[in-house]
Design a protein around this motif. Structure first.
Motif, short mmCIF file in Angstrom:
data_model
loop_
_atom_site.label_atom_id
_atom_site.label_comp_id
_atom_site.label_asym_id
_atom_site.label_seq_id
_atom_site.Cartn_x
_atom_site.Cartn_y
_atom_site.Cartn_z
N CYS A 389 20.77 13.88 4.75
CA CYS A 389 20.74 14.39 6.12
C CYS A 389 20.28 15.84 6.10
O CYS A 389 20.87 16.67 5.41
CB CYS A 389 22.13 14.28 6.75
SG CYS A 389 22.23 15.09 8.36
N ALA A 391 20.54 17.87 8.46
CA ALA A 391 21.45 18.71 9.26
C ALA A 391 22.67 19.13 8.45
O ALA A 391 23.10 20.28 8.53
CB ALA A 391 21.87 17.97 10.52
N CYS A 392 23.26 18.20 7.67
CA CYS A 392 24.50 18.54 6.96
C CYS A 392 24.38 18.37 5.44
O CYS A 392 25.35 18.58 4.72
CB CYS A 392 25.67 17.71 7.50
SG CYS A 392 25.59 15.97 7.03
N CYS A 403 23.17 10.24 11.20
CA CYS A 403 23.94 10.57 9.99
C CYS A 403 25.39 10.09 10.14
O CYS A 403 26.06 10.46 11.10
CB CYS A 403 23.89 12.08 9.76
SG CYS A 403 24.97 12.62 8.44
N CYS A 406 27.65 13.59 10.06
CA CYS A 406 27.65 14.57 11.15
C CYS A 406 27.14 13.98 12.48
O CYS A 406 27.22 14.63 13.52
CB CYS A 406 26.82 15.80 10.79
SG CYS A 406 25.05 15.50 10.74
ZN LIG Z 1 24.50 14.84 8.69
#
Ligand SMILES: [Zn+2]
Length: 437
Positions: A389, A391-392, A403, A406
């Motif tokens: 991911c 983002a995280c 995801c 997150c």
């Molecule tokens: Zn994530």
């Protein structure tokens, strides 16, 4: 000045009429029973005028006496409305200032003064919400929702309450009802799109989202969730058209085509995707239908030719050549994969497998040594690419449209970037036990 002139003119006319009447000759007489009456014409006219004026005054007075209670009530009501309006304004100001105490006090006053007003009901609900009394707020929102004029306001409040409570199913129901009450509200559209994403209603999310949304990802997920094969095919085709480089989208589309018996089309989809971005899952799907090792090698060759310089093309050739026991070709392709930039653990492990196969086929000590050497190299090679991911940074075993850690949509990507050093759990490589430094 004009009024003075008007008054003077009126006075002159009245004096003229009075003078005219005063000079009228004659007498009027009347007899009622035993009573008789006689007077001059001017006196009789004067008496008739006075009688008319007195009667008019008496009727007006009686009217005023009978109308007094109603007028008093109307005055009181108007005063109440004015005070209620002021309470509504003050409650709005308190809500804007996030002052729950003042908002509640003024909202209660507004409700007392304007019990039928939807506006008073709305601020009462908002004040209760601000004061942390969701049950009270819900009761007011529900009353608003029951009235046709204020239904949208009530449903909007109930939707926000359900979102706050994390009850997505209930929130989706309120959102649908709000859409019926006020179709096409932009705020509601955005909320419904978010809700659809949260509840995994991908087709709905896709229909509600704007062009900035990851449409290929959402369409792929919608295709996988669709029960109707025709709808699944259409969604998968849209996903592939939106991003031919997204391997899960290409596989989703190719699988639907293969299910319909359109094998050549399915192959063409995977080949196009391989040109854009080779991915092991594409090769796995492409070679799946061939059970014979030589046929698989031929198929791998066809696929590799779509992107001949790429390391993944050499890697898939090396794997299929090894399966066909062509260790010489396999070694050459594995070496080419490393040279093309795939200095990764999986390639060195494959090299070890090739050398071990050679050793088993009578390659002697040199082959065994080469196998050990390849395993040793695998320990220091770059980590294998993973679904991760953006983002995280959480790693995933497989692709997900959102995801699982997150919840971000469209951020799980195939990447060979190493995990951040700050992560508590480093990526677990299960191919080989790590060598002590
Ligand atoms: Zn994530």
């Amino acid at each position: 000045m004009r009024r003075v002139i008007g008054f003077l003119l009126l006075a002159i006319i009245l004096v003229g009429i009075a003078f005219g009447l005063g000079t009228l000759p004659g007498e009027i007489s009347a007899t009622i029973g035993t009573y008789s009456f006689a007077a001059s014409v001017p006196i009789v006219i004067l008496a008739a005028v006075i009688l008319f004026v007195v009667l008019y005054a008496v009727i007006r007075l009686l009217g005023a006496i009978f109308a007094a209670p109603g007028r008093f009530g109307r005055g009181r009501h108007q005063r109440q409305v004015r005070q209620g309006d002021r309470a509504v304004t003050r409650a709005f100001a308190a809500l804007a200032a996030a002052d729950p105490k003042a908002a509640k006090r003024e909202a209660d006053r507004a409700r007392r003064l304007l019990p039928q007003s939807p506006m008073a009901l709305l601020i009462s609900a908002e004040a209760a919400r601000l004061s942390g009394k969701p049950e009270e707020a819900e009761a007011s929102y529900r009353r608003l929702a029951e009235q046709s004029d204020s239904a949208f306001l009530g449903l909007r409040g109930l939707l926000r309450q359900a979102l706050d409570a994390g009850d997505w199913t209930l929130a989706a129901d309120f959102a649908r009802r709000a859409e019926l009450a006020h179709p096409g509200a932009p705020w509601l559209r955005a909320e419904r799109a978010r809700l659809a994403l949260r509840t995994g209603a991908w087709a709905e999310a896709l229909a509600l989202s704007g062009p900035e949304a990851p449409r290929a990802v959402m369409a792929t997920a919608a295709a996988d969730a669709a029960d109707d094969p025709a709808q699944a095919l259409r969604l998968a085709r849209d996903a592939f058209a939106a991003d031919p480089g997204l391997a899960p989208a290409a596989i989703a589309y190719a699988r639907r085509l293969r299910d319909r018996g359109e094998q050549r089309k399915a192959d063409a989809v995977i080949e196009k995707a391989w040109t854009r971005g080779p991915h092991p899952d594409l090769a796995r799907f492409y070679l799946d239908r061939e059970s014979d090792v030589m046929a698989r090698l031929k198929a791998a060759d066809r696929l590799a030719k779509c992107n001949p310089e790429h390391g993944e093309s050499h890697l898939i050739m090396a794997r299929t050549a090894l399966a066909a026991k062509l260790t010489g070709q396999a070694r050459q392709e594995a070496q080419a994969a490393i040279a093309a930039g795939l200095d990764q653990r999986r390639v060195w492990v494959l090299r070890a497998d090739i050398e071990e196969a050679d050793a088993a086929a009578g390659g002697g000590e040199a082959a065994t040594f080469a196998a050990h050497e390849a395993l040793r190299r695998s320990q220091t090679a770059e980590p294998d690419p993973r679904w991760r991911c953006a983002a995280c940074s959480a790693e995933q075993m497989e692709w997900h449209p959102s995801c699982p850690v997150c919840g971000t949509v469209g951020q799980v990507a195939w990447t060979n970037a190493t995990a951040p050093a700050t992560r508590a759990n480093p990526p677990v490589i299960t191919l080989l036990p790590s060598e002590a430094p």
